[in-house]
Design a protein around this motif. Structure first.
Motif, PDB file in Angstrom:
ATOM      1  N   ASP A   1      12.664  43.211  26.748  1.00 29.77           N
ATOM      2  CA  ASP A   1      13.044  43.776  25.615  1.00 29.77           C
ATOM      3  C   ASP A   1      11.404  44.878  26.092  1.00 29.77           C
ATOM      4  O   ASP A   1      11.777  45.992  25.357  1.00 29.77           O
ATOM      5  CB  ASP A   1      13.471  42.860  24.402  1.00 29.77           C
ATOM      6  N   VAL A   2      10.591  43.614  25.814  1.00 27.23           N
ATOM      7  CA  VAL A   2       9.141  44.578  26.105  1.00 27.23           C
ATOM      8  C   VAL A   2       8.949  46.218  26.971  1.00 27.23           C
ATOM      9  O   VAL A   2       9.322  47.016  26.235  1.00 27.23           O
ATOM     10  CB  VAL A   2       8.047  44.174  26.009  1.00 27.23           C
ATOM     11  N   LYS A   3       9.841  46.066  27.975  1.00 33.86           N
ATOM     12  CA  LYS A   3       9.993  47.248  29.333  1.00 33.86           C
ATOM     13  C   LYS A   3      11.415  48.083  28.711  1.00 33.86           C
ATOM     14  O   LYS A   3      10.898  49.658  28.618  1.00 33.86           O
ATOM     15  CB  LYS A   3      10.466  46.306  30.684  1.00 33.86           C
ATOM     16  N   GLU A   4      12.192  47.398  27.940  1.00 33.42           N
ATOM     17  CA  GLU A   4      13.072  48.647  27.508  1.00 33.42           C
ATOM     18  C   GLU A   4      12.216  49.423  25.879  1.00 33.42           C
ATOM     19  O   GLU A   4      12.336  50.582  26.184  1.00 33.42           O
ATOM     20  CB  GLU A   4      14.395  47.592  27.098  1.00 33.42           C
TER      21      GLU A   4
ATOM     22  N   ASP B   1      18.256  60.803  26.048  1.00 27.80           N
ATOM     23  CA  ASP B   1      19.845  60.124  25.094  1.00 27.80           C
ATOM     24  C   ASP B   1      18.965  59.492  24.172  1.00 27.80           C
ATOM     25  O   ASP B   1      19.648  58.702  22.822  1.00 27.80           O
ATOM     26  CB  ASP B   1      20.175  59.649  26.257  1.00 27.80           C
ATOM     27  N   VAL B   2      17.435  59.065  23.894  1.00 30.29           N
ATOM     28  CA  VAL B   2      17.120  58.366  22.661  1.00 30.29           C
ATOM     29  C   VAL B   2      17.473  58.979  21.978  1.00 30.29           C
ATOM     30  O   VAL B   2      17.213  60.272  21.713  1.00 30.29           O
ATOM     31  CB  VAL B   2      15.751  57.756  23.118  1.00 30.29           C
TER      32      VAL B   2
ATOM     33  N   ARG C   1      11.802  53.690  26.654  1.00 34.81           N
ATOM     34  CA  ARG C   1      12.652  54.120  25.665  1.00 34.81           C
ATOM     35  C   ARG C   1      11.099  55.366  24.913  1.00 34.81           C
ATOM     36  O   ARG C   1      11.469  56.224  23.790  1.00 34.81           O
ATOM     37  CB  ARG C   1      13.907  53.352  24.406  1.00 34.81           C
ATOM     38  N   HIS C   2      10.595  54.504  24.459  1.00 35.50           N
ATOM     39  CA  HIS C   2       9.581  55.667  23.945  1.00 35.50           C
ATOM     40  C   HIS C   2       8.563  55.885  25.402  1.00 35.50           C
ATOM     41  O   HIS C   2       6.768  55.142  23.950  1.00 35.50           O
ATOM     42  CB  HIS C   2       9.252  54.855  23.352  1.00 35.50           C
TER      43      HIS C   2
ATOM     44  N   ASP D   1      11.855  60.614  36.852  1.00 39.19           N
ATOM     45  CA  ASP D   1      13.246  60.707  37.533  1.00 39.19           C
ATOM     46  C   ASP D   1      14.309  60.503  36.934  1.00 39.19           C
ATOM     47  O   ASP D   1      15.864  59.937  37.127  1.00 39.19           O
ATOM     48  CB  ASP D   1      14.271  61.742  39.548  1.00 39.19           C
ATOM     49  N   THR D   2      13.823  58.609  37.759  1.00 34.86           N
ATOM     50  CA  THR D   2      14.522  57.677  37.447  1.00 34.86           C
ATOM     51  C   THR D   2      14.856  57.027  35.587  1.00 34.86           C
ATOM     52  O   THR D   2      15.618  56.812  35.498  1.00 34.86           O
ATOM     53  CB  THR D   2      13.496  56.378  38.460  1.00 34.86           C
ATOM     54  N   LEU D   3      13.701  57.250  35.258  1.00 35.50           N
ATOM     55  CA  LEU D   3      13.999  57.529  33.679  1.00 35.50           C
ATOM     56  C   LEU D   3      15.154  58.298  33.197  1.00 35.50           C
ATOM     57  O   LEU D   3      16.171  57.578  32.507  1.00 35.50           O
ATOM     58  CB  LEU D   3      12.510  57.813  33.103  1.00 35.50           C
TER      59      LEU D   3
END
Lengths: 492, 223
Positions: A61-64, B18-19, A68-69, A308-310
């Protein structure tokens, strides 16, 4: 001193490299011994914590949240590090990162640096870039030293010289230490304690005179600007505290939001990687500190394919990786093929999903990596940040076969299906057509049955490789459809 | 320099198309259902666990009352054959009172080179906190611990932990007590490596002998 990290250009595809590796009995023995040792120890260390599953979920969760931000946290990190006296640099690719680091070293007027083991600097080939500018980089981690002295390539994330046994290490020390500095003591045996002592003596003089240190980092805390290096030997502490200048090259995905978040990873990382409750040494520093440690601290934030991976919503989870190497140690494919077959500084299951995303799938080796797996799922089970490696492998296989939209160097591009899969695609298209046309299918099946005695044991042409390792099914005298039409399932 | 920065940040933002635009970082849920500490222990048991886990990773553990500390330090330094010992600026003066006449006390001076530190046999420090579950001592550069290099270059480190005050059960509890801005060294046993066939071998670049002294109660010079 060439080729210790290497860019791996022109590496053969995984199957070709693996074929040679599995024939090397010493290598297989070394790998089997090492991976099985650590596998059992890890299971024991993990079993000590009855909240392991919850720690794993929190790590994920922390990594997600971070990923995402990521822009938010990178800007926050830059502010914190700068406020603490550090200087932040940004590098979009390997070339840019190498230019920044080389420039920083040159400005110190020094021509040698000591290095803490770092995946990021291996990935960008920093040692070679420094060498081209007349700067000598000394690897100080024991396994990295073995690799550097042996003019070899790393084959494991945590233990780059895992493919070497004690006897081979002794031979390398005896033959090579002298040309890099202090020679190995006369009569050096293959006792691990003696080998460690030889490394201590050899590197001591380099640490004591070091003016520039280069490191990576396991974690960077956005909120406080703190960097964390987790290690065992003390070479990290030497490089992080004795030199006047410290340069840390760190992938942008290594940021975590808060100081508190470390409570998760400092529990899961040591147990997953070396199977210890805690690794012997962890260093944490925030910018610079008056009269303690380096006077100048530079942080180079590295992209080099990470954005690119992101951009890939399925593949992005690979960026959660904390480089523990538990997935390598449990992988049946890694255990037999070894790390070199993966053609990247990131071997094993995580490498099979990371390399093709960081570098793209244009090269033969990168296009072959998503297939370097039996999809058994052991890697997912042990991953402390719950990366669903099989899911990403299947996703990348689809991309290799189908092509489609991807991001390369920050740009959206459409890639073609990889070459080797054209025949497969043609067969699938033909099958679809035949199954849509019952008349044609019937005629084909009848023809196949009547000619069954003259069918070859192996497929000709592009299908040959496939049938090299598989027995072709025997065609029955009569197809099921025909039998049913004739007898109505035996009713007639 | 700023061009690299803008390029990387722009790529990150494009990659995250997508976010949802109005999603904030805290909207991504982090389930912290894990334990603050593993198991229910008395204070005495927590101290015992610290001693066990330190010893499990080959630290030499000693337990004494505050009054016995100076004699113990003298004895340990002598047993190690030390002739000189590094002293952090704020080490309680009483600790080395017994050893002082026999040993050369070397103050930690900024001007001293790494070579100078390499010539000193031992170092004596306090610590910031100790973690029972992992057998870890944490140094944060406090006055009784000194600069990071003094506990690194000498081959023999004697670390005094005041029990039970400085002992916590778990990693989360330790982080709560520590100030992120201070340079920290977390130490769990003497320097070691697993790089040869993934077997742990003690003794590489850091101090090869780590002695941890658990001192009960307040010690001399602690006011």
């Amino acid at each position: 001193m060439s080729g210790t990290s290497g860019t791996y250009l022109g590496m053969p595809a995984f199957p070709a490299a693996a074929r040679d590796a599995v024939r090397n009995e010493t290598l297989r023995g070394n790998l089997r011994h090492a991976t099985h040792t650590i596998r059992d120890k890890r299971a024991k260390a993990v079993a000590e914590l009855d909240d392991w599953a919850r720690l794993r979920a929190a790590g994920r969760d922390v990594k997600e949240r971070t990923l995402r931000h990521l822009d938010h946290y990178l800007v926050q990190l830059e502010e914190s590090v700068t406020a603490a006296g550090g200087t932040v640099h940004w590098a979009a690719d390997a070339g840019e990162a190498n230019r920044i680091v080389t420039g920083l070293v040159k400005r110190t007027g020094r021509s040698e640096v000591v290095k803490v083991k770092s995946m990021a600097t291996q990935e960008i080939g920093l040692n070679e870039a420094l060498e081209a500018e007349g700067i000598r980089a000394y690897e100080t981690d024991l396994a990295e030293l073995i690799v550097q002295l042996g003019d070899d390539r790393p084959s494991h994330i945590l233990v780059p010289a895992i493919h070497r046994n004690r006897g081979e290490i002794r031979d390398i020390f005896r033959a090579e230490m002298g040309s890099w500095g202090r020679a190995a003591p006369a009569g050096l045996s293959d006792d691990p304690a003696e080998l460690a002592e030889a490394a201590r003596v050899h590197l001591r003089e380099k640490f004591l005179r070091a003016e520039v240190g280069i490191s990576g980092a396991n974690f960077m805390v956005a909120e406080t600007g703190t960097l964390v290096v987790v290690e065992s030997e003390g070479n990290g502490r030497m490089c992080l505290t004795l030199p006047e200048t410290l340069i840390s090259v760190v992938g942008i995905e290594k940021v975590v939001p808060t100081w508190r978040d470390l409570e998760v990873f400092l529990q899961t990382l040591p147990r997953s990687s070396t199977a210890e409750r805690m690794n012997p040494y962890t260093s944490m520093w925030t910018g610079t500190t008056d009269s303690d440690g380096p006077r100048a601290f530079h942080l180079v934030l590295l992209d080099n394919g990470r954005t690119d991976t992101l951009a890939d919503e399925v593949g992005r989870q690979a960026l959660r990786c904390i480089r523990c190497s538990a997935c390598l140690n449990v992988c049946p494919v890694y255990e037999r093929a070894g790390g070199h077959a993966y053609g990247s500084v990131y071997p094993g299951p995580i490498g099979a999903i990371l390399s093709p995303q960081l570098r793209g799938i244009a090269s033969e080796v990168d296009a072959s990596l998503p297939y370097a797996s039996s999809l058994c799922g052991a890697c997912y089970d042990v991953c402390p940040v719950a990366i669903d490696i099989p899911e990403v492998l299947v996703h990348l296989r689809e991309r290799v076969v189908e092509g489609g939209e991807v991001t390369r160097n920050g740009e959206r591009v459409t890639i073609k299906p990889a070459k080797g899969h054209r025949g497969e695609r043609a067969v699938m298209r033909a099958a679809r057509w035949a199954l849509d046309h019952p008349g044609a299918l019937r005629a084909g099946q009848r023809l196949a049955s009547r000619t069954r005695r003259i069918h070859p044991k192996r497929l000709p042409g592009p299908g040959r490789a496939w049938s090299d390792t598989r027995a072709l099914p025997e065609v029955p005298a009569e197809s099921f459809r025909h039998w049913w039409q004739r007898t109505r399932g035996g009713a007639r | 320099m700023s061009s690299g920065r803008e390029r990387v940040l722009a790529r990150v933002r494009r990659a995250l198309a997508d976010v949802p635009r109005d999603e904030r970082p805290q909207d991504v849920r982090v389930e912290r259902g894990y334990l603050r500490v593993h198991g229910d222990r008395t204070t005495a048991r927590t101290v015992d666990l610290l001693a066990e886990n330190l010893a499990d990773y080959r630290a030499l553990v000693h337990r004494v009352d505050a009054a016995e500390l100076p004699q113990l330090l003298k004895r340990l330094l002598a047993a190690h054959g030390s002739r000189s010992v590094l002293v952090p600026p704020g080490l309680p003066p009483g600790w080395l009172a017994a050893a002082d006449p026999v040993l050369a006390l070397v103050p930690d001076r900024e001007a001293d080179t790494a070579y100078a530190l390499d010539a000193v046999d031992s170092v004596v420090t306090g610590c910031a906190v100790a973690i029972a579950e992992t057998g870890t001592i944490v140094l944060d550069g406090g006055p009784d611990q000194g600069r990071r290099r003094i506990t690194l270059v000498p081959d023999h480190h004697l670390c005094v932990v005041r029990v039970p005050d400085q002992v916590v059960g778990s990693v989360p509890q330790a982080l709560e007590r520590l100030a992120p801005g201070r340079p920290q060294t977390w130490i769990s046993g003497p320097s070691a490596t697993s790089d040869i066939e993934l077997n742990r071998v003690e003794g590489v670049h850091g101090p090869r002998t780590l002695e941890v002294i658990l001192v009960d109660g307040r010690t001399e010079g602690q006011g």
